[in-house]
Write an enzyme that holds these catalytic residues in place. Structure first.
Site, short mmCIF file in Angstrom:
data_model
loop_
_atom_site.label_atom_id
_atom_site.label_comp_id
_atom_site.label_asym_id
_atom_site.label_seq_id
_atom_site.Cartn_x
_atom_site.Cartn_y
_atom_site.Cartn_z
CE LYS A 75 -25.04 35.08 -31.67
NZ LYS A 75 -23.68 35.12 -31.09
CG ASN A 114 -22.13 21.85 -24.94
OD1 ASN A 114 -21.08 21.30 -25.27
ND2 ASN A 114 -22.62 22.91 -25.59
CB SER A 136 -15.14 16.80 -18.62
OG SER A 136 -14.00 17.15 -17.86
CG ASP A 189 -25.78 35.62 -18.61
OD1 ASP A 189 -24.68 35.04 -18.70
OD2 ASP A 189 -25.90 36.86 -18.53
CG LEU A 224 -18.83 19.90 -29.39
CD1 LEU A 224 -17.82 19.98 -28.25
CD2 LEU A 224 -18.91 18.47 -29.91
CE1 TYR A 241 -13.05 25.19 -21.84
CE2 TYR A 241 -11.51 23.39 -22.26
CZ TYR A 241 -12.79 23.92 -22.33
OH TYR A 241 -13.81 23.17 -22.87
CE LYS A 294 -15.08 22.50 -19.86
NZ LYS A 294 -16.56 22.41 -19.88
#
Length: 345
Positions: free
Chosen positions: A76, A127, A180, A101, A51, A214, A218
């Site tokens: 990366k 994100n 979110s 980080d 994303l 998780y 959020k």
């Protein structure tokens, strides 16, 4: 707080039937044709894949002049940069790779200090996040890793970036987007009854539930964003949350790769998941669409939608204030309250 006027109630928005409808039927409209990000600078965290990478790509498609890929792995990040530079539709915007980080407060502070030195910062999209198959803790802070990365370090960064986002162009305030999730609305959040709240995330769970944790991480972010938006005027920095929905092609659940749960989740994702380009479009809408009406709100599919139902319950005011006070105390080394006051002075 009382919910604003939405096209749907918070409870219906949180229902599984409505989630399936959004996943399989609802459409996300394109960004308005007159949106042009020429001359603007944006930061996207967790942007080397999934994303984040697609969000970065779409910002470049809108003419963004400078993009900062904030990544944990610079190798990366550089590969992502090369991919974007090779995309002929992405224009000629400048692309930089910065290390970030979120397991380290020092890294977050160094990143924010670097951002403050920019000539301008118009958009910051937070994100980066993780979904933990197993419960682990950060040695330096004692917190469970998901809460550390998705909540504590993320809200530290979002608050520290406010100064850099304070617009030098009076025509439009800077925009800060916290990514979110639907799972925030599904969290049981039993920790809400504890005092203090945050300290419970230093204790080993009786039974580890990766989706619950998780979702809680959020949900904590939604509480913090709501409190932060009360203290920072929309005319200074417009702050909102974005829900990209459940998408395939992301690395969010990579921690579960190779496990039975991971295999089941990835199979389910392929059936009901949206392409990352569609999920990223919701994030981009939160960053470039709307005016000050989106301040302190939650955007999804190009619309302002309700956050988790608990955010609008009577008890939310006390929970939000408790969490705000605890979070600022935990992050007192960064003097966040002083930073917020300086924005409005």
């Amino acid at each position: 707080m009382a919910p604003p006027k939405f096209s749907i109630t918070p409870e219906k928005e949180a229902s599984r039937s409505q989630w399936i409808h959004r996943q399989l039927i609802a459409k996300t409209p394109p960004v308005a044709k007159d949106v042009n990000l020429s001359g603007q600078t944006a930061i996207v965290t967790g942007s080397n894949t999934g994303l984040g990478l697609e969000t970065a790509r779409q910002l470049l498609y809108l003419g963004l002049s400078k993009l900062i890929l904030a990544v944990r792995s610079e190798e990366k990040g550089k590969a992502a940069r090369e991919e974007l530079l090779a995309d002929k539709e992405a224009g000629s915007g400048e692309i930089e790779v910065w290390n970030l980080d979120l397991e380290s407060y020092d890294s977050v502070i160094q990143f924010a200090d670097r951002a403050k030195a920019l000539d301008r910062l118009d958009i910051a999209i937070l994100n980066a996040g993780l979904f933990q198959a197993k419960e682990t803790f950060i040695a330096s802070t004692g917190y469970e890793r998901c809460v550390q990365v998705n909540y504590l370090s993320s809200v530290l960064l979002m608050t520290l970036l406010l100064g850099a986002l304070k617009s030098k162009n009076e025509t439009r305030p800077g925009r800060l987007v916290l990514v979110s999730s639907d799972t925030a609305a599904w969290a049981n959040f039993k920790e809400q009854k504890s005092r203090p709240i945050l300290a419970t995330f230093k204790n080993k769970a009786d039974k580890w539930d990766m989706q619950e944790r998780y979702g809680v991480s959020k949900l904590l972010g939604q509480f913090y964003l709501t409190e932060l938006a009360k203290r920072v005027p929309a005319s200074v920095v417009t702050i909102d949350a974005a829900n990209p929905s459940f998408c395939y092609g992301t690395a969010l659940t990579r921690d579960g790769d190779g496990t039975i749960a991971g295999l089941l989740l990835n199979g389910f994702r392929r059936v009901v998941g949206k392409p990352t380009a569609v999920g990223a479009l919701s994030i981009v809408h939160a960053a470039v669409s709307f005016g000050e009406e989106v301040h302190g709100q939650y955007a999804e599919d190009g619309e302002i939608r309700p956050m988790a139902p608990i955010i609008y319950k009577p008890e939310a005011e006390e929970i939000g204030k408790q969490l705000w006070d605890e979070t600022l105390a935990e992050l007192s080394f960064a003097r966040l309250e002083e930073s917020i006051q300086e924005l409005t002075s």
